[in-house]
Design a protein around this motif. Sequence first.
Motif, short mmCIF file in Angstrom:
data_model
loop_
_atom_site.label_atom_id
_atom_site.label_comp_id
_atom_site.label_asym_id
_atom_site.label_seq_id
_atom_site.Cartn_x
_atom_site.Cartn_y
_atom_site.Cartn_z
N GLU A 1 -9.76 -19.46 32.03
CA GLU A 1 -11.05 -18.80 32.20
C GLU A 1 -10.93 -17.59 33.11
OE1 GLU A 1 -12.91 -22.15 33.77
OE2 GLU A 1 -13.46 -23.03 31.84
N THR A 2 -10.16 -17.72 34.18
CA THR A 2 -10.01 -16.59 35.10
C THR A 2 -9.30 -15.42 34.43
OG1 THR A 2 -10.00 -18.04 37.04
CG2 THR A 2 -9.01 -15.85 37.29
N LEU A 3 -8.24 -15.72 33.68
CA LEU A 3 -7.52 -14.64 32.99
C LEU A 3 -8.40 -13.96 31.96
CD1 LEU A 3 -3.98 -16.24 32.54
CD2 LEU A 3 -4.76 -14.62 34.29
N LEU A 4 -9.23 -14.73 31.26
CA LEU A 4 -10.17 -14.13 30.31
C LEU A 4 -11.19 -13.25 31.03
CD1 LEU A 4 -10.87 -17.11 27.86
CD2 LEU A 4 -9.73 -14.95 27.31
N ALA A 5 -11.72 -13.73 32.15
CA ALA A 5 -12.70 -12.94 32.92
C ALA A 5 -12.06 -11.65 33.43
CB ALA A 5 -13.25 -13.77 34.07
N CYS A 6 -10.83 -11.73 33.91
CA CYS A 6 -10.15 -10.53 34.40
C CYS A 6 -9.97 -9.51 33.29
CB CYS A 6 -8.79 -10.91 35.00
SG CYS A 6 -8.88 -11.83 36.55
N ALA A 7 -9.60 -9.98 32.09
CA ALA A 7 -9.42 -9.05 30.98
C ALA A 7 -10.73 -8.39 30.59
CB ALA A 7 -8.82 -9.82 29.79
N ILE A 8 -11.81 -9.17 30.56
CA ILE A 8 -13.13 -8.61 30.20
C ILE A 8 -13.55 -7.56 31.21
CG2 ILE A 8 -15.58 -9.17 30.02
CD1 ILE A 8 -14.72 -11.88 28.83
N VAL A 9 -13.42 -7.86 32.50
CA VAL A 9 -13.84 -6.92 33.54
C VAL A 9 -12.99 -5.65 33.50
CG1 VAL A 9 -13.96 -6.57 36.04
CG2 VAL A 9 -14.80 -8.69 35.03
N LEU A 10 -11.71 -5.81 33.27
CA LEU A 10 -10.82 -4.64 33.23
C LEU A 10 -11.16 -3.74 32.05
CD1 LEU A 10 -8.49 -3.66 35.00
CD2 LEU A 10 -6.91 -4.71 33.39
N ILE A 11 -11.47 -4.32 30.90
CA ILE A 11 -11.82 -3.52 29.72
C ILE A 11 -13.17 -2.83 29.91
CG2 ILE A 11 -12.42 -3.66 27.27
CD1 ILE A 11 -10.38 -5.94 27.04
N VAL A 12 -14.17 -3.58 30.36
CA VAL A 12 -15.51 -3.00 30.57
C VAL A 12 -15.47 -1.92 31.65
CG1 VAL A 12 -17.86 -3.49 31.34
CG2 VAL A 12 -16.70 -5.05 29.77
N GLY A 13 -14.64 -2.13 32.68
CA GLY A 13 -14.55 -1.15 33.75
C GLY A 13 -14.02 0.20 33.31
N ALA B 1 -8.63 -2.44 39.61
CA ALA B 1 -7.34 -2.99 39.20
C ALA B 1 -6.79 -3.96 40.23
CB ALA B 1 -6.35 -1.85 38.97
N SER B 2 -6.90 -3.63 41.51
CA SER B 2 -6.34 -4.50 42.54
C SER B 2 -7.11 -5.80 42.66
CB SER B 2 -6.32 -3.76 43.89
OG SER B 2 -7.63 -3.54 44.36
N ARG B 3 -8.44 -5.74 42.56
CA ARG B 3 -9.18 -7.00 42.70
C ARG B 3 -8.98 -7.90 41.48
NH1 ARG B 3 -13.74 -3.28 42.30
NH2 ARG B 3 -14.98 -3.59 40.42
N VAL B 4 -8.79 -7.32 40.30
CA VAL B 4 -8.50 -8.13 39.12
C VAL B 4 -7.14 -8.81 39.26
CG1 VAL B 4 -7.93 -7.98 36.68
CG2 VAL B 4 -10.01 -6.90 37.53
N LEU B 5 -6.14 -8.06 39.70
CA LEU B 5 -4.80 -8.64 39.86
C LEU B 5 -4.80 -9.71 40.96
CD1 LEU B 5 -2.57 -5.44 39.54
CD2 LEU B 5 -2.87 -7.28 37.86
N CYS B 6 -5.49 -9.44 42.06
CA CYS B 6 -5.54 -10.42 43.15
C CYS B 6 -6.25 -11.68 42.71
CB CYS B 6 -6.24 -9.82 44.37
SG CYS B 6 -5.27 -8.58 45.26
N ARG B 7 -7.33 -11.53 41.95
CA ARG B 7 -8.05 -12.71 41.49
C ARG B 7 -7.18 -13.54 40.55
NH1 ARG B 7 -13.17 -15.18 42.43
NH2 ARG B 7 -13.30 -16.84 40.89
N ALA B 8 -6.48 -12.88 39.63
CA ALA B 8 -5.64 -13.61 38.69
C ALA B 8 -4.50 -14.31 39.41
CB ALA B 8 -5.09 -12.65 37.63
N ALA B 9 -3.82 -13.58 40.30
CA ALA B 9 -2.70 -14.19 41.02
C ALA B 9 -3.15 -15.33 41.91
CB ALA B 9 -1.98 -13.12 41.85
N GLY B 10 -4.28 -15.14 42.62
CA GLY B 10 -4.77 -16.19 43.49
C GLY B 10 -5.18 -17.44 42.75
N THR B 11 -5.82 -17.25 41.58
CA THR B 11 -6.25 -18.42 40.80
C THR B 11 -5.05 -19.19 40.24
OG1 THR B 11 -8.32 -17.33 40.20
CG2 THR B 11 -7.61 -19.16 38.82
N VAL B 12 -4.09 -18.48 39.70
CA VAL B 12 -2.89 -19.14 39.16
C VAL B 12 -2.17 -19.91 40.26
CG1 VAL B 12 -0.62 -18.76 38.14
CG2 VAL B 12 -2.62 -17.51 37.27
N LEU B 13 -1.99 -19.27 41.42
CA LEU B 13 -1.30 -19.94 42.52
C LEU B 13 -2.08 -21.16 42.99
CD1 LEU B 13 0.92 -20.07 44.66
CD2 LEU B 13 -0.43 -18.47 46.05
N GLY B 14 -3.40 -21.01 43.18
CA GLY B 14 -4.21 -22.14 43.63
C GLY B 14 -4.23 -23.28 42.65
N ALA B 15 -4.33 -22.97 41.36
CA ALA B 15 -4.36 -24.02 40.35
C ALA B 15 -3.03 -24.77 40.30
CB ALA B 15 -4.69 -23.42 38.99
#
Length: 519
Positions: free
Chosen positions: A330-342, A252-266
């Motif tokens: 793309e990042t938000l979609l990847a985060c959702a997929i990983v969170l569901i599969v996890g 959960a934490s790595r998915v949230l960090c990845r989403a927040a970091g990507t949005v901020l960077g973009a």
Amino acid sequence: MPLPEEGWLRAVAFLGGGCWLLALRLALPTPGALAGDFRFDGEREAVAAVYEAVADLLDAAGTEHATARRVALTAALDHAQDALTGPRLRRYAGSAAERRLHAQYAAALPLAEAATALAWAEEAVPGRASAGPRRLAAAVRDNTHTGPLPAPNRSGPALRALDDALLRAAEAFDRGRGENLHTRRLTARDLLRSVFGAGGREYGLRVALCFGASAGVAQALHHSHWYGEHAHWYWLPATAVFLVKPDLGPLASRVLCRAAGTVLGALVFAGFALVLPRPEGLIALVAVSGALIPVATRHFAAQTAVVTVLVLALVMVGGEPQASVGRITETLLACAIVLIVGHLPMPGQRGGGVRSRLAAAGRAAQEYLAHVLRETERPLPRETPLPVPREAPRPVPRGAESAVRDIRTEGTSTEDTRALRWTLRREAYRALAEARTAIAHAAAELPALARHSEGADEIVAVLERIVDTTTACAVHVDDSGRLTPEQVHRLTELLDELGRLDEGRGRVEIRLPEVNLAG
């Protein structure tokens, strides 16, 4: 990224960048390195930290802080071992300074063993006992000779082992030769177990599901022309596979960090892209982002933000349109997929990563215990006075000379046995530390995943006490050749407790062979 240059030219440019990095590493000295010294990158400080951790454990012996100090010593040894055996251009030491540092690391293992035995006895140790390891730490850090080392009292087996280990260390510092880092390569059986074991099967299945689902979604979006001219459809499956990596923290934490970091960077890049001249401003942005990466690695979200700015800037430098919106989606979609599969149910028992780490820790503890108990069957080595190394003169207590073993004249079989014992001890403590890390990650997951690791921390705590007791037994066996009834009783109690905690689960299994007792 698609570039207009020929393929061979792009390959040459890639190799040129790698050679440029190696040239910088060889040309620029490590900050703080001594003139003329081998360009270590933290290895010397890592080995010095081991001696400091030994001294801290000796100071904490007999107090409530002993267990925490022993854990800190294990972490210091793991870090030093990784620093000396990590990825390098050559596997073995290629300079006198490297060989000397290897010898200094190896000399710390008997000291760590004696300090652990003293902490296990739960008795306070005289303050002068920690002075020797601290002087050795200073000698490693400053790359100097040890000087006189204070001799601890030789009133017990563990204190005698500490004194012998100090003499061994002084000799190793004096000679400065040593290649044995007391590590073993993984066998084919170990590799197969890691791949096809419970943890490997669960991880492989989740990676396959994440990659397949994300690749299908990316292809569907790409062929529906949702991307427009943006052809980087592979970003979505690459992000999903990267997010599955368990060494990046709880899911959960790595998915949230990845989403927040990507949005901020973009968003940051979109702002820069509006005002910076092209391509000069974008090239400067790439350089600044690259310089920030070493600092940003301290937090996954910060690292993601910096890398996002870097990648988007490189894309625009290559002549492609701005891709911030697509990268966020793309990042938000990847985060959702990983969170569901996890959180999907998997075949077999859940918590495969924790189960595999527990099983590995149990096997390492069993192998270490069996080796130490086999040592009770060998005869004691010949005992002769031990001359004090000339580079480390220090007083030896009166009447103790006849009780000191000549560690340099012992039989080769005894030295090989002890070297293997130190290797097995390192493997046992390292496996326990890895199990604790896996349990901590699992406990930080959402409740649906965290519940599968319940009770595992209690099992690791008992395993740690078993390995601590085994270490105390090893020191006593070196001194007398036998175990005391108290030590055997302590081991039996711990193994019984382990069996009760793991009853019906079959995660760990340790047996106590027949042993010889001290008369």
